[in-house]
Design a protein around this motif. Structure first.
Motif, PDB file in Angstrom:
ATOM      1  N   ALA A 288      36.308  38.519  28.127  1.00 51.97           N
ATOM      2  CA  ALA A 288      35.580  37.863  28.861  1.00 51.97           C
ATOM      3  C   ALA A 288      34.345  38.567  29.346  1.00 51.97           C
ATOM      4  N   VAL A 289      34.641  39.524  29.925  1.00 51.00           N
ATOM      5  CA  VAL A 289      33.534  40.429  30.630  1.00 51.00           C
ATOM      6  C   VAL A 289      32.536  41.078  29.776  1.00 51.00           C
ATOM      7  N   ALA A 290      33.126  41.312  28.528  1.00 48.37           N
ATOM      8  CA  ALA A 290      32.293  41.970  27.388  1.00 48.37           C
ATOM      9  C   ALA A 290      31.247  41.281  26.952  1.00 48.37           C
ATOM     10  N   VAL A 291      31.438  39.868  27.285  1.00 51.84           N
ATOM     11  CA  VAL A 291      30.360  38.854  26.465  1.00 51.84           C
ATOM     12  C   VAL A 291      28.893  38.814  27.320  1.00 51.84           C
ATOM     13  N   PRO A 292      28.759  38.739  28.693  1.00 53.33           N
ATOM     14  CA  PRO A 292      27.633  39.139  29.304  1.00 53.33           C
ATOM     15  C   PRO A 292      27.260  40.252  29.350  1.00 53.33           C
ATOM     16  N   ALA A 293      28.027  41.265  29.369  1.00 56.94           N
ATOM     17  CA  ALA A 293      27.741  42.745  29.342  1.00 56.94           C
ATOM     18  C   ALA A 293      27.103  42.916  27.861  1.00 56.94           C
ATOM     19  N   VAL A 294      27.342  42.716  26.976  1.00 59.58           N
ATOM     20  CA  VAL A 294      26.882  43.136  25.676  1.00 59.58           C
ATOM     21  C   VAL A 294      25.418  42.390  25.605  1.00 59.58           C
ATOM     22  N   ALA A 295      25.349  41.017  26.125  1.00 54.56           N
ATOM     23  CA  ALA A 295      24.202  40.484  26.306  1.00 54.56           C
ATOM     24  C   ALA A 295      23.301  41.119  27.112  1.00 54.56           C
ATOM     25  N   GLY A 296      23.621  41.426  28.243  1.00 48.94           N
ATOM     26  CA  GLY A 296      22.683  42.200  29.133  1.00 48.94           C
ATOM     27  C   GLY A 296      22.052  43.594  28.616  1.00 48.94           C
ATOM     28  N   ILE A 297      22.683  44.124  27.717  1.00 47.58           N
ATOM     29  CA  ILE A 297      22.206  45.383  26.963  1.00 47.58           C
ATOM     30  C   ILE A 297      20.869  44.954  26.278  1.00 47.58           C
TER      31      ILE A 297
ATOM     32  N   LEU B  57      19.214  42.285  26.901  1.00 55.13           N
ATOM     33  CA  LEU B  57      18.282  41.307  27.885  1.00 55.13           C
ATOM     34  C   LEU B  57      17.735  41.910  29.193  1.00 55.13           C
ATOM     35  N   VAL B  58      18.375  43.005  29.846  1.00 52.48           N
ATOM     36  CA  VAL B  58      18.082  43.379  30.899  1.00 52.48           C
ATOM     37  C   VAL B  58      16.907  44.220  30.952  1.00 52.48           C
ATOM     38  N   PRO B  59      15.794  44.324  31.780  1.00 49.94           N
ATOM     39  CA  PRO B  59      14.737  45.078  31.848  1.00 49.94           C
ATOM     40  C   PRO B  59      15.009  46.525  31.969  1.00 49.94           C
ATOM     41  N   GLY B  60      14.202  47.611  31.726  1.00 54.83           N
ATOM     42  CA  GLY B  60      14.261  49.064  32.400  1.00 54.83           C
ATOM     43  C   GLY B  60      15.516  49.601  32.336  1.00 54.83           C
ATOM     44  N   PRO B  61      15.574  50.689  33.355  1.00 58.76           N
ATOM     45  CA  PRO B  61      16.679  51.252  33.677  1.00 58.76           C
ATOM     46  C   PRO B  61      18.149  50.529  33.821  1.00 58.76           C
ATOM     47  N   LEU B  62      18.027  49.207  34.168  1.00 58.09           N
ATOM     48  CA  LEU B  62      19.077  48.516  34.389  1.00 58.09           C
ATOM     49  C   LEU B  62      19.943  48.432  33.198  1.00 58.09           C
ATOM     50  N   VAL B  63      19.456  48.738  31.993  1.00 54.63           N
ATOM     51  CA  VAL B  63      20.139  48.710  30.765  1.00 54.63           C
ATOM     52  C   VAL B  63      21.496  49.775  30.893  1.00 54.63           C
ATOM     53  N   TYR B  64      21.219  50.664  31.415  1.00 56.89           N
ATOM     54  CA  TYR B  64      22.336  51.772  31.624  1.00 56.89           C
ATOM     55  C   TYR B  64      23.533  51.218  32.234  1.00 56.89           C
ATOM     56  N   LEU B  65      23.324  50.269  33.405  1.00 51.65           N
ATOM     57  CA  LEU B  65      24.492  49.754  34.147  1.00 51.65           C
ATOM     58  C   LEU B  65      25.136  48.828  33.036  1.00 51.65           C
ATOM     59  N   MET B  66      24.377  48.103  32.429  1.00 55.11           N
ATOM     60  CA  MET B  66      24.960  47.169  31.272  1.00 55.11           C
ATOM     61  C   MET B  66      25.765  47.944  30.366  1.00 55.11           C
ATOM     62  N   VAL B  67      25.338  49.031  30.079  1.00 52.79           N
ATOM     63  CA  VAL B  67      25.864  50.010  29.096  1.00 52.79           C
ATOM     64  C   VAL B  67      27.260  50.385  29.615  1.00 52.79           C
ATOM     65  N   ALA B  68      27.344  50.866  30.802  1.00 53.54           N
ATOM     66  CA  ALA B  68      28.572  51.228  31.608  1.00 53.54           C
ATOM     67  C   ALA B  68      29.556  50.092  31.852  1.00 53.54           C
ATOM     68  N   LEU B  69      29.071  48.604  32.030  1.00 56.02           N
ATOM     69  CA  LEU B  69      29.890  47.758  32.102  1.00 56.02           C
ATOM     70  C   LEU B  69      30.261  47.224  30.559  1.00 56.02           C
ATOM     71  N   THR B  70      29.729  47.550  29.646  1.00 56.76           N
ATOM     72  CA  THR B  70      30.089  47.204  28.140  1.00 56.76           C
ATOM     73  C   THR B  70      31.363  48.162  28.079  1.00 56.76           C
ATOM     74  N   ALA B  71      31.012  49.493  28.176  1.00 55.31           N
ATOM     75  CA  ALA B  71      32.000  50.284  27.980  1.00 55.31           C
ATOM     76  C   ALA B  71      33.370  50.198  28.464  1.00 55.31           C
ATOM     77  N   VAL B  72      33.407  49.700  29.986  1.00 49.84           N
ATOM     78  CA  VAL B  72      34.813  49.415  30.653  1.00 49.84           C
ATOM     79  C   VAL B  72      35.196  48.146  29.872  1.00 49.84           C
ATOM     80  N   ALA B  73      34.491  47.345  29.602  1.00 49.73           N
ATOM     81  CA  ALA B  73      35.083  45.909  28.991  1.00 49.73           C
ATOM     82  C   ALA B  73      35.628  46.411  27.587  1.00 49.73           C
ATOM     83  N   LEU B  74      34.990  47.059  26.738  1.00 47.67           N
ATOM     84  CA  LEU B  74      35.527  47.343  25.442  1.00 47.67           C
ATOM     85  C   LEU B  74      36.732  48.516  25.328  1.00 47.67           C
ATOM     86  N   TYR B  75      36.566  49.523  26.141  1.00 50.44           N
ATOM     87  CA  TYR B  75      37.734  50.545  26.069  1.00 50.44           C
ATOM     88  C   TYR B  75      38.741  50.250  26.968  1.00 50.44           C
ATOM     89  N   VAL B  76      38.906  49.510  28.084  1.00 48.16           N
ATOM     90  CA  VAL B  76      40.058  49.051  28.782  1.00 48.16           C
ATOM     91  C   VAL B  76      41.092  48.697  28.011  1.00 48.16           C
TER      92      VAL B  76
END
Length: 379
Positions: A272-281, A283-302
């Motif tokens: 469920a968390v992976a859905v907005p996290a992947v979308a964020g990669i 859609l989000v502007p600038g360096p915030l993309v790294y935050l979304m990559v980290a959130l996606t990693a957590v959601a997919l690897y947990v």
């Protein structure tokens, strides 16, 4: 250090060595292209020899180990994986090279089902122990290029035999360390009970969908981040470091969370968390993309290690088959999704290609909603 902890440490290290040879193949291919002038089609054929063949035969090895325990496959599979890579640079013949890479893939495939069974037994059904085992494989895959690139950059393809050294050492140490658990692992029906193929099939859908996301991101993330934030190749490489580094740490987190809230619940929340996290990669502007990559990693690897133990518990009479599918076939089939992302990116742009990946965690979440906790390791 207790015997069980020492043996688990050896299994974790052995898993890293074994999967190192999966990560070695993409690193060897550029040297084959440079020295032997392989075409892109020929280079792709080398990758297919290692990945597709290994994925297909891995459930077959699992089926064999369900019929009869074969603990010797753990050190032998590791050694064969290393031998194949070691032989790959010794002949100008494309067929010889292809067969050597295929041999390595067979070794990798032979290792996993029985190693997962032994790890489960040594971990004594502990979630964190199995998470460590999974971390070993993820770390080994990432270390493949780290080993291959400097060796071949210095000595060329003629030095590929040196790449077999970790497998020889790791196989020997694994064989010595696991002698005490071989007898305990000899019972094929590790967990007598009824096989639940319906739940296992649903879990396989979850794993394939998750794998498609990770393959898609692994292929296109660096390119996207480079365009998104600037900074050249370093910015793209940093995104991959975040993805795989946070992913490895999150594999351990999965075991801790499962012990507290249960595996199925953790899977459902993660996807469920992976859905907005992947979308964020995308859609989000600038360096915030790294935050979304980290959130996606957590959601997919947990959920990564939890897939393996759930599969084993859904098929208690076919633990080897379950391990072969969850660690091999279902994961590698996910690579078939990357060309689709590339096609969408080619027709529109890469942002739309990455947005198309959002569908996959939705599929994984929907499939996980129908999962039930099996009797073993229910907590």
């Amino acid at each position: 250090m207790s015997n069980s902890r020492r043996r688990m440490s050896v299994l974790v290290a052995g898993h890293a060595v074994n999967d190192l040879y999966q990560g070695a193949v993409p690193a060897v291919v550029p040297f084959l292209v440079a020295e032997r002038h392989y075409s892109y089609v020929a280079a792709a054929g080398i990758t297919v020899a290692a990945t597709l063949l290994s994925s297909v035969v891995q459930p077959l090895f699992g089926h064999l180990t369900d019929r009869r325990a074969m603990p010797w496959l753990v050190p032998v599979g590791m050694a064969v994986a290393g031998a194949g890579i070691g032989l790959s640079g010794l002949s100008e013949s494309y067929l010889f090279t292809w067969l050597a890479i295929a041999l390595s893939g067979l070794g990798v495939a032979a290792y996993h089902p029985e190693a997962a069974r032994l790890a489960r037994r040594v971990a004594q059904d502990n979630h964190v122990g199995m998470s460590w085992f999974s971390v070993g494989g993820n770390a080994g895959f990432a270390l493949g290029p780290v080993l291959v690139t400097p060796v071949l950059a210095f000595g060329g393809l003629a030095w590929t035999p040196l790449l077999a050294v970790p497998a020889v050492v790791g196989g020997t140490l694994t064989a010595l360390a696991l002698r005490g658990v071989h007898g305990a692992a000899a019972s094929v029906a590790d967990r007598p009970g009824r096989d639940d193929w319906g739940q296992f099939s649903r879990l396989t859908v979850v794993i394939v969908a998750r794998s498609m996301v990770t393959f898609g991101l692994g292929t296109f993330l660096a390119i996207w981040v480079t365009h998104r934030v600037g900074g050249g190749p370093v910015a793209g490489a940093a995104a991959l470091v975040v993805l795989f580094g946070a992913g490895a740490a999150s594999t351990l987190l999965g075991g801790v969370l499962a012990g507290r809230w249960g595996r199925v619940r953790v899977l459902q929340v993660s996807y469920a968390v992976a859905v907005p996290a992947v979308a964020g990669i995308a859609l989000v502007p600038g360096p915030l993309v790294y935050l979304m990559v980290a959130l996606t990693a957590v959601a997919l690897y947990v959920p990564f290690s939890l897939h393996v133990t759930l599969g084993q518990d859904y098929l208690p009479n076919r633990v080897g088959t379950a391990s072969g599918v969850t660690l091999g076939l279902a994961v590698s089939v996910g690579g078939l999704g990357s060309p689709v992302v590339g096609a969408i990116a080619g027709k529109w742009d890469l942002q739309w290609g990455l947005l198309s990946l959002v569908v996959l965690p939705v599929v994984a979440w929907a499939a996980a909603r129908g999962l039930r906790s099996p009797r073993s390791m229910r907590v």
